[in-house]
Design an enzyme around this catalytic site. Structure first.
Site: not given
Length: 786
Positions: A730, A753-756
């Site tokens: 992100n 954890h889609t952000c990383f």
């Protein structure tokens, strides 16, 4: 060549019209922006032989072509079966000599008239709804209305007669002459808004005495009267009676969900019924029949679309519409009274209004509580007859992904306008592709959008047999999603996903909204015609297309900083010390602008008491309010092509795969560009659980499950063009796919954890357990995503 029949001394031949290419005109001007609108001109009509002038959309109508009859002579030297050329009017046609025919003999041939080609006039002016700020939370609205919600009836008042009058508030989006539903003492009524009334006003109604009704529970202590039905019924109209017991804690007028004939339905407790009492209701028999699977076996498993934390789509028996409900394990419908970041959800609602042009509808977009969102469960064909019933859609929801896609495309084929009723010829210039395409597509009516399209790149040789259409869809969507055009931006959370640019008007002051309407039509037409598009959108846009619940967790995939700051507010003892109000500040090119989240929001301080409503407003603003005009046109364009009930068979992950296609995944590259942390940091890919993981993904999962796993961990099924080595997080930095090891006691199922781009993978004891848990995690949409 033609088909011939002999008649006495003459022969008769029928010959299809030759294909004539339209002459092109060299481009003179054009760019991304539309030219200044001019006064509408009458459509230009011509024959195919006359051609068209320049780019545009041309309607080709051959439905009235009866053909012209010509008499010709067989030339010398021509034998049966040979072809020869003759003039038929001003055209040269080829004729095959019939059997038993000799030179000099007269033939009668029928040549179809050239189709009538009409150039569509330019794009219409879009309907611009007035600025709206109707996202006030229900709790705040109730406080302003003296404790009454917009949809609940106020306490009864006597009208001096034998019947009781009620005061109800007109819901948002309802205008004079329109109807809206209310429920009074368990009786569901449709109220017509008075001509001089507006949303938010109170009206006085006197409900009729309740009577027996299919779809509403009926007290079985009194036998309902026999009613004759002389209407001709469709197979779906044949009903079956069910008898159930009202669950504990349910009062008259309250809804509750239950299983009936293998189908979960939503029933409203009838008047004068209490907990523990038996009631009856009816369902169509077709809805309760066993479903036949692809292997020939049958199943009674209900086709539920299960969402996170109890949300699921059910069938409302009062009108057989699909509706979202949230229920506990006992089947009781549970809806939070105030905003709850863990349990509340919202769906987009479009109030369709009459546009300024007959070719397209207009609409007003808002977010409503998920339990208020209902979708039609029937689809009508071009002739107005019912094409797909609710039982067929419900059965399709329980199919596999491949079967859903096949069913969807077969249904779209039935909605497609027949070729002999006309098709569209789309002429565009490659150097002005986006502008010409927008002008052509936006000149079409909704019926034209379901016709067959044939493309021509002006000045280039080539006949569209499918290849030009595929190229057009790829090039147009690639261009419109290009951040350099100023309409879309790369997501701040996931660089591979595109987000609407809230400042798109600065790039295209006159026509930015018409490009979003155009894109919606292109996305819908691509889905309708089995064409893939370029560009993956942020997750909540696919949810908006489907009418799926939007939750607070969706905010994390839009702006992680805003999400975390809102979560922090919940842990503070006194939020009033921050001196917040119900406003947000937007910074566009250095210019700051204060935007009120509700009416007079600048005068409302945020306190611990109204913090839930503040968080609700922030969610609504980021999900819809920030880009409401652009999103409205995108959705309206999409639904110009696709009937909304058709989409109820997909979840948002499946919709992305259908629209963008399965990604090309290089397993060796994926595995080589993966990092390990937690319990797997030391051994890496040599750890037994990690080995099981790659064996399951490589050897057991098909392409669909590989794509779903990518969606689960990274937020999108897309793979960077340069491979997994450039996968971004992100913050825009490289964040490789990461497998984090932890104990099963910490979490039972994998977490994303889609952000990383990290998956938390517990240390399972067997390979089979690992496969089972991953399948559950990636299949249950919205499951435990942090």
């Amino acid at each position: 060549m033609g088909f011939f029949s002999r008649k006495k001394s003459d022969s008769t031949a029928s010959y299809p019209a030759a294909r004539n290419r339209m002459p092109t005109q060299p481009p003179t001007s054009g760019n991304l922006s539309r030219r200044a609108p001019s006064a509408p001109s009458a459509p230009q009509t011509m024959s195919a032989t006359n051609g068209s002038a320049g780019p545009g959309a041309f309607s080709v109508d051959s439905s009235s072509s009866q053909g012209s009859v010509f008499r010709v002579s067989v030339p010398q030297g021509v034998t049966p079966g040979q072809e020869f050329q003759v003039y038929a009017g001003n055209r040269i046609v080829r004729v095959r000599c019939p059997p038993d025919t000799r030179p000099g003999q007269s033939l009668q041939i029928t040549v179809p008239n050239e189709p009538v080609v009409t150039q569509n006039r330019g794009p219409p002016e879009l309907y611009r709804p007035p600025d709206q700020n109707d996202d006030m939370p229900r709790h705040m609205r109730e406080q302003q209305n003296g404790g009454d919600s917009s949809s609940a009836p106020r306490p009864p008042s006597s009208d001096g007669g034998s019947q009781t009058a009620y005061m109800v508030t007109i819901p948002r989006g309802v205008r004079g002459g329109q109807q809206f539903p209310v429920t009074i003492n368990g009786q569901q009524l449709m109220v017509t808004c008075p001509a001089n009334a507006t949303a938010g006003m109170n009206v006085r109604i006197v409900p009729p005495k309740p009577g027996p009704d299919i779809g509403r529970g009926t007290d079985v202590t009194r036998r309902p009267p026999e009613r004759q039905n002389t209407m001709r019924q469709r197979p779906d109209s044949t009903t079956q009676m069910f008898e159930v017991v009202v669950p504990p804690g349910i009062n008259a007028g309250q809804p509750f969900a239950l299983m009936a004939g293998g189908q979960r339905v939503l029933v409203t407790c009838p008047p004068n019924a209490i907990s523990g009492q038996k009631i009856r209701f009816q369902l169509p028999i077709a809805l309760t029949q066993p479903r036949v699977k692809k292997d020939g076996t049958t199943t009674q498993k209900p086709p539920e679309l299960v969402y996170d934390d109890g949300w699921m789509r059910s069938i409302r028996v009062t009108d057989m519409k699909f509706q979202w409900i949230r229920m506990d394990t006992s089947g009781t419908v549970k809806l939070p009274e105030r905003f709850d970041v863990e349990k509340s959800a919202y769906v987009r609602f479009i109030d369709f209004v009459e546009g300024r042009d007959h070719r397209m509808r207009a609409g007003i977009l808002s977010l409503v509580p998920a339990d208020e969102g209902a979708v039609e469960s029937r689809i009508r064909g071009t002739d107005g007859d019912e094409l797909v019933t609710y039982s067929e859609i419900a059965a399709a929801q329980g199919k596999s992904f491949e079967e859903k896609v096949q069913w969807f495309h077969e249904t779209c084929a039935q909605l497609c306008v027949e070729w002999n009723e006309g098709h569209m010829r789309m002429n565009v210039r490659r150097e002005f592709l986006l502008h010409d395409s927008m002008e052509a597509v936006m000149s079409l009516s909704r019926k034209d959008l379901r016709k067959v399209w044939r493309f021509e790149f002006i000045g280039e040789a080539g006949i569209d047999a499918g290849g030009l259409a595929r190229e057009w869809f790829q090039l147009v969507t690639q261009e419109i999603f290009n951040p350099d055009n100023g309409l879309w931006l790369a997501s701040s959370v996931n660089q591979m996903c595109m987000d609407i640019n809230p400042a798109s008007e600065l790039s295209h002051p006159e026509d930015h909204l018409i490009y979003f309407r155009f894109l919606g039509r292109v996305l819908g037409k691509g889905l309708f015609d089995r064409q893939l598009v370029s560009g993956h959108m942020v997750r909540h846009y696919y949810k908006h297309l489907l009418g799926w619940p939007i939750t607070f967790d969706d905010l994390e995939l839009v702006d992680e900083d805003i999400f975390n700051s809102c979560k922090t507010l919940q842990t503070m003892e006194d939020v009033s010390c921050l001196y917040l109000d119900f406003t947000v500040t937007e910074d566009t090119l250095g210019v700051k602008k204060e935007i009120e989240l509700v009416k007079n929001g600048a005068d409302i301080d945020v306190t611990n008491d109204n913090l839930p409503e503040y968080l609700e407003c922030r969610l609504k603003y980021w999900m819809v309010g920030r880009v409401r005009p652009q999103l409205t046109e995108l959705l309206l364009g999409f639904f110009d092509v696709i009937p909304e009930p058709l989409l109820t068979v997909f979840d948002f992950q499946e919709l992305e795969l259908v629209m963008c296609g399965m990604p090309t995944i290089d397993m060796d590259d994926w595995k080589a560009q993966t990092e390990y942390s937690g319990h797997y940091e030391d051994e890496g890919e040599d750890h037994q659980v990690v080995q099981w993981f790659w064996e399951v993904v490589s050897d057991v999962f098909d392409m669909e499950y590989k794509a779903r796993l990518l969606q689960f961990v990274t937020g999108t099924a897309g793979v960077p063009a340069r491979g997994f080595s450039v996968l971004q997080g992100n913050d825009g930095n490289i964040r490789l796919f990461t497998i984090h090891g932890l104990d099963v006691e910490q979490c039972l199922y994998p977490r994303a954890h889609t952000c990383f781009n990290r998956i938390d993978l517990p240390k399972y004891s067997t390979k089979e357990e690992l496969e089972e848990k991953i399948r559950v995690a990636v299949n249950v949409t919205g499951f435990d995503i942090e």
